[in-house]
Design an enzyme around this catalytic site. Structure first.
Site, PDB file in Angstrom:
ATOM      1  CB  CYS A   8       9.110  26.170 -29.333  1.00 48.34           C
ATOM      2  SG  CYS A   8       7.568  25.278 -29.224  1.00 48.34           S
ATOM      3  CB  CYS A  82      11.460  29.438 -28.782  1.00 47.10           C
ATOM      4  SG  CYS A  82      12.915  28.786 -27.951  1.00 47.10           S
ATOM      5  CB  CYS A  90      17.175  25.051 -24.466  1.00 47.06           C
ATOM      6  SG  CYS A  90      17.061  23.354 -25.017  1.00 47.06           S
TER       7      CYS A  90
END
Length: 143
Positions: A8, A82, A90
């Site tokens: 996240c 998230c 990411c």
């Protein structure tokens, strides 16, 4: 064992909760870690609601997903907890068999009285636990 990384934004709430649940409920099948795009500090709201169900996150550190990436850590599953926009930031981990997007609201954005925020955090806790349980039931047989 299936190795899972929960990601996240700050590694301060959602990913910490998911890691705790998976390491407990799925301990016979999974090993979980968590990290954030911009590590922060553990959210006190989350510490409180996780303590209500027997998990102590108060001494947890936050970790950087980019540090894990640079270390060359390998995971079978990357699970972004998230929102979708932040999940796109990411890094791609080599050899990760699957990337899942769970898209939970950030508790840092919860508004209202302290009790209203706690209720929202409890609901989030419930949803994350439900997703973790579904993950265990779906993927444990792939070992």
């Amino acid at each position: 064992m299936i190795k899972v990384l929960f990601v996240c934004v700050h590694n301060s709430a959602r990913s910490q909760m998911a890691e705790a649940f998976l390491n407990d409920l799925g301990k016979d099948y999974f090993i979980a870690e968590s990290a954030g795009l911009e590590p922060g500090t553990i959210n006190p709201l989350i510490v409180k609601v996780m303590a209500e169900v027997g998990y102590d996150l108060s001494q947890n550190d936050t970790n950087s997903v980019f540090d894990y990436y640079k270390e060359g850590r390998l995971y079978s599953y990357i699970i972004k907890v998230c929102d979708l926009e932040n999940g796109q930031r990411c890094p791609v981990f080599p050899l990760a068999r699957n990337v899942l997007d769970w898209n939970f609201e950030d508790p840092a954005a919860f508004t209202g009285t302290e009790e209203e925020k706690l209720e929202k955090a409890r609901h989030l806790r419930y949803k994350i636990r439900e997703n973790v349980t579904d993950l265990i039931n779906t993927y444990k047989d792939s070992i």
